[in-house]
Design a protein around this motif. Structure first.
Motif, PDB file in Angstrom:
ATOM      1  N   TYR A 381       0.823  -1.208   0.000  1.00 13.24           N
ATOM      2  CA  TYR A 381       0.000   0.000   0.000  1.00 13.24           C
ATOM      3  C   TYR A 381       0.862   1.265   0.000  1.00 13.24           C
ATOM      4  O   TYR A 381       0.590   2.222  -0.734  1.00 13.24           O
ATOM      5  CB  TYR A 381      -0.908  -0.016   1.223  1.00 13.24           C
ATOM      6  CG  TYR A 381      -1.918   1.111   1.260  1.00 13.24           C
ATOM      7  CD1 TYR A 381      -2.848   1.275   0.240  1.00 13.24           C
ATOM      8  CD2 TYR A 381      -1.950   2.005   2.331  1.00 13.24           C
ATOM      9  CE1 TYR A 381      -3.781   2.293   0.276  1.00 13.24           C
ATOM     10  CE2 TYR A 381      -2.879   3.033   2.378  1.00 13.24           C
ATOM     11  CZ  TYR A 381      -3.790   3.177   1.345  1.00 13.24           C
ATOM     12  OH  TYR A 381      -4.716   4.197   1.380  1.00 13.24           O
ATOM     13  N   SER A 382       1.922   1.264   0.798  1.00 16.02           N
ATOM     14  CA  SER A 382       2.796   2.436   0.821  1.00 16.02           C
ATOM     15  C   SER A 382       3.577   2.576  -0.481  1.00 16.02           C
ATOM     16  O   SER A 382       3.830   3.687  -0.944  1.00 16.02           O
ATOM     17  CB  SER A 382       3.761   2.339   2.010  1.00 16.02           C
ATOM     18  OG  SER A 382       4.525   1.139   1.950  1.00 16.02           O
ATOM     19  N   GLY A 385       1.603   4.317  -3.062  1.00 11.93           N
ATOM     20  CA  GLY A 385       1.329   5.727  -2.789  1.00 11.93           C
ATOM     21  C   GLY A 385       0.142   5.968  -1.894  1.00 11.93           C
ATOM     22  O   GLY A 385      -0.305   7.117  -1.760  1.00 11.93           O
ATOM     23  N   GLY A 386      -0.406   4.926  -1.263  1.00 11.88           N
ATOM     24  CA  GLY A 386      -1.555   5.106  -0.383  1.00 11.88           C
ATOM     25  C   GLY A 386      -1.173   5.751   0.934  1.00 11.88           C
ATOM     26  O   GLY A 386      -0.062   5.572   1.442  1.00 11.88           O
ATOM     27  N   GLU A 387      -2.106   6.496   1.503  1.00 12.16           N
ATOM     28  CA  GLU A 387      -1.844   7.220   2.751  1.00 12.16           C
ATOM     29  C   GLU A 387      -2.859   6.915   3.854  1.00 12.16           C
ATOM     30  O   GLU A 387      -2.600   7.194   5.013  1.00 12.16           O
ATOM     31  CB  GLU A 387      -1.816   8.735   2.484  1.00 12.16           C
ATOM     32  CG  GLU A 387      -0.719   9.171   1.511  1.00 12.16           C
ATOM     33  CD  GLU A 387      -0.764  10.658   1.234  1.00 12.16           C
ATOM     34  OE1 GLU A 387      -1.725  11.299   1.699  1.00 12.16           O
ATOM     35  OE2 GLU A 387       0.159  11.159   0.562  1.00 12.16           O
ATOM     36  N   ASN A 388      -3.988   6.358   3.495  1.00  4.35           N
ATOM     37  CA  ASN A 388      -5.032   6.094   4.493  1.00  4.35           C
ATOM     38  C   ASN A 388      -4.766   4.740   5.148  1.00  4.35           C
ATOM     39  O   ASN A 388      -5.490   3.768   4.943  1.00  4.35           O
ATOM     40  CB  ASN A 388      -6.403   6.131   3.826  1.00  4.35           C
ATOM     41  CG  ASN A 388      -7.540   6.147   4.830  1.00  4.35           C
ATOM     42  OD1 ASN A 388      -7.315   6.215   6.042  1.00  4.35           O
ATOM     43  ND2 ASN A 388      -8.761   6.069   4.329  1.00  4.35           N
ATOM     44  N   TRP A 389      -3.729   4.674   5.977  1.00  3.29           N
ATOM     45  CA  TRP A 389      -3.274   3.400   6.501  1.00  3.29           C
ATOM     46  C   TRP A 389      -4.219   2.815   7.548  1.00  3.29           C
ATOM     47  O   TRP A 389      -4.264   1.589   7.733  1.00  3.29           O
ATOM     48  CB  TRP A 389      -1.876   3.548   7.106  1.00  3.29           C
ATOM     49  CG  TRP A 389      -1.787   4.505   8.253  1.00  3.29           C
ATOM     50  CD1 TRP A 389      -1.542   5.829   8.201  1.00  3.29           C
ATOM     51  CD2 TRP A 389      -1.960   4.172   9.638  1.00  3.29           C
ATOM     52  NE1 TRP A 389      -1.541   6.376   9.457  1.00  3.29           N
ATOM     53  CE2 TRP A 389      -1.785   5.378  10.365  1.00  3.29           C
ATOM     54  CE3 TRP A 389      -2.226   3.004  10.327  1.00  3.29           C
ATOM     55  CZ2 TRP A 389      -1.900   5.422  11.757  1.00  3.29           C
ATOM     56  CZ3 TRP A 389      -2.333   3.046  11.702  1.00  3.29           C
ATOM     57  CH2 TRP A 389      -2.161   4.238  12.409  1.00  3.29           C
ATOM     58  N   ASN A 392      -6.737   0.785   5.767  1.00  2.00           N
ATOM     59  CA  ASN A 392      -6.052  -0.349   5.149  1.00  2.00           C
ATOM     60  C   ASN A 392      -5.768  -1.452   6.164  1.00  2.00           C
ATOM     61  O   ASN A 392      -5.917  -2.646   5.859  1.00  2.00           O
ATOM     62  CB  ASN A 392      -4.761   0.132   4.494  1.00  2.00           C
ATOM     63  CG  ASN A 392      -4.076  -0.944   3.688  1.00  2.00           C
ATOM     64  OD1 ASN A 392      -3.005  -1.426   4.030  1.00  2.00           O
ATOM     65  ND2 ASN A 392      -4.711  -1.349   2.597  1.00  2.00           N
ATOM     66  N   MET A 452       5.093  -0.969   7.924  1.00  2.00           N
ATOM     67  CA  MET A 452       5.160   0.491   7.840  1.00  2.00           C
ATOM     68  C   MET A 452       6.532   0.998   8.285  1.00  2.00           C
ATOM     69  O   MET A 452       7.035   2.003   7.761  1.00  2.00           O
ATOM     70  CB  MET A 452       4.067   1.112   8.706  1.00  2.00           C
ATOM     71  CG  MET A 452       2.656   0.931   8.170  1.00  2.00           C
ATOM     72  SD  MET A 452       1.403   1.651   9.272  1.00  2.00           S
ATOM     73  CE  MET A 452       1.905   3.375   9.243  1.00  2.00           C
TER      74      MET A 452
END
Length: 622
Positions: A381-382, A385-389, A392, A452
């Motif tokens: 996910y990171s 480019g995702g940010e809403n961890w 997730n 993360m």
């Protein structure tokens, strides 16, 4: 002085042996009682399978004989319960080395309404299952292709549907043959159990004892109430088979030549495929990279074409990156679960003597390896480019279990309404939920935070701020078409072994060809990775930079063929008579296809992702 000579005499005392749980041998003295347990009645796979519903042995509609004080449940593993085993005590009185004939179990009264129920089960080829000293009852059979003699552990027939067209006969007498191995004059071990059922009209007017030697079969009348005797005979047969090899007669591999032919054929295909793909990609890409890097970027004369045109778009965030990362994390979780379970099976830890061990180990591995799914989902996910961890991490922990439990729960309701013994008890459901909430979810969260901490994989090329236009592409590179075409080769490498897996799973047969299954799994994984990388290269050459979901769909494309093969298997090998059985079959088939989609899709995405990083990391970009 060297210490080795002094240690040698101590080595025998340091060597110990152990038996796996549930598989320790038991010695019987002459005249010692041998416990006989009964399991559920299950449909047998003869020419065709007619039902998928199992029934409890002491279902009141069967009117079987019960032990004094009522039947008592035996302790079972979690996997055994999930697979539908319901093991109970029985009224059989068997003592080591004591032969007997025409022993009476009980006199039973069967009302006409229940007679119809029993006759319907006979027509559906239901079988009874006895368990003696941990061994299932079976009939001695000969493999028509190999000529090998083996024990068929499907059980023995409830009745015979071939005697009269309209009324099947009920098997109410059982000739039980117990094979034993002698350690000495006072210690004997059970190494085989054979049961041959017969239908005998043993009622004699005016007599209180049955006649087990009558040639007249017994038919249950659906118009009147019925009375009958249940009887059995015991014969002990000496055997040279030692206790450690007693399961060899049960673990028969049908058509071993077909297994080897399929495996060798798959290995040849995947080797040729990997070699051709590697050569084509190596020669083509190396030539492109050399020509591309030879251009002087300062003179602004570079002319990009093919996959090089999309170098500024290839690492752009795909649609629904959160769902993609959750699917990849779940698939990786399932991959590791399958690999570890197959390794345990290859090492012999999943012996059929320990009933339900396969399902138990699968469940334990699924619980423990939640950390792997969380770690993979976080890094994927990171990297996308995702940010809403926060969302997730929640979806990674609960999405797939909720979908799976919903499907299984719905199927379990059908089993409950059908009064089937295979319905999972509430206590077992609660135990699985506790494993999920108390162990799997926390491990998934720990793995996620660990992922993360490691952060995303670094992309070798920057992404342009403005997306470029995508030109038209060939029909076979569209998402659905490419997924179906890409799934042919992985499915082709596994479809022969898949036939035996389905036959064992739905036909109540023990599957023990784990060596073939492990090699087949490895071949399918290699084929899936290779085909996914090849199709992604073709997609990039067509200037289509949205390859993320396509690589996952191509990797999971074999699930489409798996479902189609399941439909063909249902039409050709099954003759399910009830709506509940059809729902159960297609429900389980959909669940297997979903698991295959997640596993194959994860393999395809991971292989394609690192291949794309390696490809674009080899060129110079200003």
């Amino acid at each position: 002085m060297r210490p080795l000579p002094f240690l040698l005499p101590l080595l025998p005392t340091l060597i110990t042996a152990f038996y796996l749980p549930g598989s320790a041998p038991r010695d019987y003295a002459p005249g010692e009682r041998i416990d006989v347990f009964v399991n559920t009645l299950t449909p047998m796979l003869n020419s065709k399978l007619h039902s998928l519903i199992s029934h409890d042995y002491y279902d009141p509609r069967f009117h079987f004989c019960q032990p004094e004080g009522g039947p008592k449940k035996q302790p079972e593993s979690l996997g055994s319960i999930l697979f539908g085993d319901r093991i109970l005590t029985s009224p059989y009185d068997i003592k080591m080395l004591e032969n007997s004939t025409c022993q009476t179990l009980c006199r039973s009264n069967v009302p006409r309404d229940d007679a119809k129920f029993i006759n319907d089960r006979i027509r559906e080829d239901y079988g009874l299952n006895l368990i003696i000293d941990g061994l299932p009852s079976g009939e001695m059979k000969r493999d028509s292709k190999t000529g090998e003699i083996f024990l068929d552990a499907q059980g023995f027939n409830l009745g015979d549907d071939d005697t009269l067209p309209d009324s099947p006969s009920l098997n109410n007498h059982y000739d039980i043959f117990i094979q034993y191995h002698s350690r000495d004059y006072q210690h004997f071990r059970v190494v085989g159990v054979l049961v041959y059922p017969r239908s005998v009209d043993s009622m004699i007017i005016g007599e209180d004892s049955p006649d087990c030697f009558s040639d007249k079969p017994f038919y249950l009348s659906e118009n009147n109430d019925n009375q009958l005797y249940y009887t059995y005979s015991i014969s002990f047969i000496p055997s040279e088979i030692p206790w450690g090899l007693r399961w060899d007669m049960y673990l028969h591999v049908f058509d071993p030549k077909i297994h080897w032919f399929s495996l060798i054929n798959s290995l040849v295909i995947v080797s040729f495929l990997i070699f051709m793909v590697a050569m084509i990609l190596y020669r083509t890409i190396s030539k492109d990279i050399s020509r591309y890097n030879a251009i002087d970027l300062a003179e602004d004369v570079q002319e990009d074409y093919g996959w090089k045109l999309v170098h500024g778009e290839v690492f752009r965030m795909p649609n629904r990156p959160m769902l993609l990362s959750v699917c990849v994390g779940t698939g990786t979780h399932l991959i590791l679960m399958c690999i570890v379970t197959l390794i345990f099976a290859l090492l012999g830890f999943l012996s059929p003597s320990n009933r339900g061990s396969l399902a138990t180990v699968l469940l334990i591995c699924w619980t423990i390896f939640g950390c792997v799914g969380g770690y993979t989902s976080a890094r994927t996910y990171s990297s996308l480019g995702g940010e809403n961890w926060k969302s997730n991490i929640v979806l990674t922990s609960i999405l797939f279990p909720i979908v799976t439990f919903s499907i299984i729960g719905l199927l379990n309701l059908f089993l409950v309404f059908a009064s089937a013994s295979g319905a999972v008890p509430f206590g077992t459901i609660l135990a699985v939920l506790l494993l999920w909430f108390l162990i799997s979810v926390p491990l998934s969260i720990v793995g996620y935070f660990y992922g993360m901490k490691h952060g995303p994989f670094s992309n070798p090329i920057r992404t342009h701020p403005i997306p470029r236009q995508i030109p038209p592409k060939p029909w076979y590179l569209e998402p659905i078409q490419s997924a179906i075409l890409g799934g042919i080769l992985p499915f082709g490498a596994a479809f022969v072994e898949l036939y035996f897996v389905l036959s064992s799973l739905f036909g109540n047969r023990a599957y023990y060809a784990f060596g073939f299954l492990f090699l087949t799994f490895s071949v399918v994984a290699l084929t899936t990775a290779t085909v996914s990388v090849l199709f992604v290269y073709f997609i990039l050459c067509a200037e289509e930079y949205r390859w993320h979901w396509r690589s996952f769909l191509i990797g999971g494309g074999s699930s489409f063929w798996l479902f189609a093969y399941g439909v063909w298997y249902w039409a050709s090998r099954l003759s399910l008579d009830s709506f509940t059985s059809v729902v159960l079959y297609f429900g389980y088939l959909f669940l297997f296809s979903l698991l295959d989609f997640l596993i194959g899709g994860s393999i395809g995405f991971i292989a394609s992702y690192f291949a794309v990083r390696r490809l674009y990391g080899s060129i110079r970009v200003d």
